[in-house]
Design a protein around this motif. Structure first.
Motif, mmCIF file in Angstrom:
data_model
loop_
_atom_site.group_PDB
_atom_site.id
_atom_site.type_symbol
_atom_site.label_atom_id
_atom_site.label_comp_id
_atom_site.label_asym_id
_atom_site.label_seq_id
_atom_site.Cartn_x
_atom_site.Cartn_y
_atom_site.Cartn_z
ATOM 1 N N GLY A 45 1.443 -1.042 -0.341
ATOM 2 C CA GLY A 45 -0.014 -0.183 0.459
ATOM 3 C C GLY A 45 1.444 1.042 0.227
ATOM 4 O O GLY A 45 0.817 2.145 -0.741
ATOM 5 N N ASP A 46 1.755 0.826 0.686
ATOM 6 C CA ASP A 46 2.437 2.210 0.522
ATOM 7 C C ASP A 46 3.761 2.699 -0.675
ATOM 8 O O ASP A 46 3.206 3.969 -1.273
ATOM 9 C CB ASP A 46 3.665 2.266 1.810
ATOM 10 N N ILE A 47 4.280 1.299 -1.284
ATOM 11 C CA ILE A 47 4.890 1.256 -2.586
ATOM 12 C C ILE A 47 3.439 2.313 -3.647
ATOM 13 O O ILE A 47 3.879 2.833 -4.831
ATOM 14 C CB ILE A 47 4.753 0.591 -3.231
ATOM 15 N N GLN A 48 1.977 2.146 -3.304
ATOM 16 C CA GLN A 48 0.836 2.198 -4.262
ATOM 17 C C GLN A 48 0.489 3.744 -4.511
ATOM 18 O O GLN A 48 -0.034 4.487 -5.313
ATOM 19 C CB GLN A 48 -0.155 1.287 -4.343
ATOM 20 N N GLU A 49 0.676 4.449 -3.199
ATOM 21 C CA GLU A 49 0.813 5.805 -3.195
ATOM 22 C C GLU A 49 2.047 6.832 -3.817
ATOM 23 O O GLU A 49 3.014 6.641 -3.552
ATOM 24 C CB GLU A 49 0.378 6.450 -1.007
ATOM 25 N N SER A 85 1.332 -4.820 -11.375
ATOM 26 C CA SER A 85 1.607 -5.649 -12.188
ATOM 27 C C SER A 85 3.185 -4.821 -12.207
ATOM 28 O O SER A 85 3.576 -5.565 -13.011
ATOM 29 C CB SER A 85 1.461 -6.170 -13.175
ATOM 30 N N THR A 86 3.677 -4.163 -11.755
ATOM 31 C CA THR A 86 4.893 -3.523 -11.852
ATOM 32 C C THR A 86 6.005 -4.280 -11.508
ATOM 33 O O THR A 86 6.085 -5.074 -10.137
ATOM 34 C CB THR A 86 4.883 -1.695 -10.768
ATOM 35 N N ASP A 87 7.142 -3.682 -12.380
ATOM 36 C CA ASP A 87 8.399 -4.039 -11.877
ATOM 37 C C ASP A 87 8.690 -3.388 -10.860
ATOM 38 O O ASP A 87 9.647 -2.991 -10.907
ATOM 39 C CB ASP A 87 9.080 -4.826 -12.732
ATOM 40 N N ILE A 88 8.638 -3.638 -9.355
ATOM 41 C CA ILE A 88 8.724 -2.439 -8.208
ATOM 42 C C ILE A 88 10.637 -2.318 -8.083
ATOM 43 O O ILE A 88 11.482 -1.433 -8.249
ATOM 44 C CB ILE A 88 8.849 -3.496 -7.221
ATOM 45 N N ALA A 89 11.614 -3.670 -8.454
ATOM 46 C CA ALA A 89 13.197 -3.585 -8.498
ATOM 47 C C ALA A 89 13.692 -3.180 -9.871
ATOM 48 O O ALA A 89 13.820 -1.839 -9.286
ATOM 49 C CB ALA A 89 13.343 -5.098 -8.944
#
Length: 662
Positions: free
Chosen positions: A163-167, A205-209
């Protein structure tokens, strides 16, 4: 497992069993409250335990020690994990864990920095925790540049979730962290792939890395439930230079549960009683004892305490030795003790825009107040922060002594980052147009909730900014900001009062919003203040009535001069005395004793009006339901300021006519 059994375990087994006990505390706390979050706390526990046990530098006897490592639980819903660790550190009693989410406890549903010892930031709304951590890491680098790395060498650690990363606020802040090269910022991303509504793959489906590599971060991917891998990753992150680090920990939601591992049902609810019993059996925790933590396990965790205390003593010796230098001692007082030095402010008793006055005050503060930093959301010339930039220089990855922070067009991240800087101990400001306060409102709210003195600077504070039109002309913003508890909204009437507002904000332990004009204002407050007025009272009599008091006009900012002119007009036409009350800060006025408020606004005088180029909402508590509120209750228009003044009825003649019924 009994206490004796714990004592007989090998060290790796003790590490695992103590982690199990933490899971037991989490289960029992959430179940006892009949609300809370278990699953994410379970998936994050291996990182958190390893960090607190082997790496986190702190003083067991002083949770506010200046050079401590900062730990921010950005995934604030996992609060029982943090509270359990704070108990192991000795900052929280077990009774407080048992009072989780109860009225008056120190263990609320989400961490509160102003309430709970050892909590560094209030992290309820997702995304802001990691953003405030960016501010802490930035402030630490600035402080180290002036005090030396022997005095300031702490790390900032974060646990965040999906949730943090999506904000977007987190992404904007992380972009800046990479750009600034904050290599003492280490983030653990608990990638358990589960959210309240189900699997993360439903919406992302983001490639977070790859994304964080593009942000110029050092990226490590590990099994986040393997404590050996966690330990190695933290060590690797600490050896990294020039980039912040994100450790992407592939974890399992509710790892260790008997039958509910990986289930979204564990996210925001207590585990069922039978699941808790089965899980405790699986984890070798007595099922019939709630909040079980044997003394031997507590002592095992605290075996680092002597070394930590010695580290604090060595640091104190370093500070004492350096304090023989008067310049260092002065800077240490500013950075570590929050001392605001004497500042030689200019005389601003002249016609000028209050934004221009603010710029001159910033430049004056830059000379002596070193523990003062901030910037503009790409509006330096408009916010009048360019002079400050010229004096102190931009903060860059190469220049940590720069105190002008280039935020770019990132209003919300700017607000959250300046909050983090303020939490670290640097007096911080962020500037933009008032109409964009909505972009950072959630950060303003957290500043007010945390009771910290962040300065939110808003120029172009009314329709008088002119041709840019209704998208840039604030109407409802000032009254809406006044609705935020504990926020002080300051709207000075001229350059001299801007100086008083600025000085007040520098000293304030509460957040302030300074609302400043684009257009020039004539000096109007000099006469009153020459007789000893006090800005801190929030409102005062600027013009006393001629004769018997019959009408009271209340105004703020650019409309104070208009009120003065209208008062003269009304006295001539109505034959009664008209008082003008300047109200630069409604919140401060409301906090004054009733005797003072009644002196300024006598209850016997019912004929009242307010004048402010903003929505009239909120003024009726001062003027009464029979009073007249002059303002702007529609969106603005694109036109020169003089044309807008007439269009919205804000000339002396038009306002006087509107008040004919008083």
């Amino acid at each position: 497992m009994s206490a004796a059994d714990f004592s007989s375990l090998s060290e790796p087994q003790k590490e695992q069993q103590l982690t199990n006990y933490i899971k037991g505390l989490i289960m029992d706390g959430v179940r006892n409250a009949n609300s809370g979050h278990t699953g994410g706390a379970f998936s994050s526990v291996d990182f958190a335990y390893t960090l607190f046990q082997k790496h986190l530098n702190y003083d067991p006897d002083d949770c506010r020690w200046y050079n401590r490592d900062r730990f921010v639980l950005s995934a604030g819903h996992e609060s029982m994990l943090l509270y359990s660790l704070l108990h192991l550190q000795g900052y929280l009693d077990m009774d407080e864990l048992k009072r989780f989410r109860q009225l008056g406890s120190k263990t609320p549903g989400h961490p509160e920095s102003h309430l709970t010892p050892g909590v560094e930031a209030t992290t309820g709304p997702l995304g802001q925790g990691i953003s405030m951590a960016v501010g802490m890491a930035l402030a630490s680098n600035i402080a180290a540049a002036y005090l030396g790395e022997k005095v300031v060498n702490n790390y900032t650690y974060v646990i965040c979730g999906d949730g943090d990363i999506q904000e977007p606020v987190a992404l904007g802040s992380c972009q800046l962290a990479g750009h600034y090269g904050l290599d003492r910022l280490i983030v653990f991303y608990d990638f358990n792939k589960i959210q309240i509504s189900g699997e993360v793959s439903r919406n992302d489906s983001t490639d977070i890395a790859q994304m964080f590599r593009a942000f110029q971060w050092n990226v490590l991917e590990i099994d986040g439930n393997d404590q050996v891998a966690v330990d190695q990753a933290i060590r690797q992150a600490k050896s990294n230079s020039g980039r912040p680090t994100i450790i992407i920990g592939h974890t399992i939601m509710a790892r260790g549960c008997a039958t509910m591992e990986g289930s979204e049902e564990t996210h925001g609810s207590p585990l069922p009683h039978e699941e808790i019993a089965a899980t405790k059996e699986k984890l070798s925790i007595p099922a019939d004892q709630a909040f079980f933590l044997p003394t031997e396990a507590l002592e095992f965790f605290r075996r680092r305490f002597d070394a930590l205390r010695q580290g604090r003593k060595s640091w104190e010796q370093e500070v004492q030795q350096a304090s023989g230098n008067a310049q260092f001692a002065s800077l240490f007082d500013q950075f570590a003790r929050g001392v605001v030095p004497a500042i030689n402010f200019p005389d601003l008793n002249q016609k000028m825009a209050t934004r221009k006055a603010f710029g001159k005050l910033l430049e004056a503060a830059a000379d002596s107040f070193v523990a003062f930093a901030g910037g503009s959301a790409d509006l330096e010339p408009s916010n009048n922060t360019t002079g400050f930039l010229d004096k102190v220089g931009d903060y860059t990855r190469e220049n940590h002594r720069g105190r002008s922070i280039p935020f770019g067009v990132r209003e919300f991240p700017m607000g959250a980052i300046t909050n983090g800087m303020q939490l670290f101990g640097i007096k911080s400001f962020g500037a933009t147009f008032l109409s964009f306060a909505d972009y950072q409102r959630a950060a303003i709210r957290l500043a007010a909730l945390q009771q910290i003195g962040t300065m939110f600077i808003y120029t172009h504070d009314s329709i008088y900014l002119g041709e840019d039109g209704p998208t840039h002309q604030p109407v409802e913003h000032i009254p809406s900001l006044r609705l935020i508890p504990n926020l002080l909204v300051l709207r000075p009437a001229d350059g001299g009062e801007t100086a008083r507002a600025f000085q007040f904000a520098l000293q304030s332990q509460r957040p302030t919003a300074l609302c400043l004009t684009r257009q020039d204002l004539e000096p109007v407050t000099t006469t009153y203040y020459g007789s000893g007025g006090d800005f801190a009272r929030g409102g005062y009599i600027l013009r006393r009535e001629n004769g018997t008091l019959g009408i009271i006009l209340i105004a703020t900012g650019s409309e104070v001069k208009l009120a003065l002119d209208v008062a003269t007009e009304l006295e001539n036409s109505k034959g009664c005395g008209v008082r003008v009350v300047n109200m630069p800060c409604c919140e401060l006025f409301d906090e004054q004793p009733a005797s003072y408020r009644d002196e300024v606004l006598p209850p016997s005088v019912a004929r009242r009006a307010s004048i402010e180029a903003a929505s009239t909402s909120g003024w009726y508590k001062y003027i009464g339901l029979q009073g007249v509120a002059i303002g702007v209750d529609t969106f603005g228009e694109s036109a020169p300021a003089k044309d807008l003044e007439k269009h919205f009825g804000l000339t002396t003649e038009m306002v006087a006519k509107s008040l004919a019924s008083l």
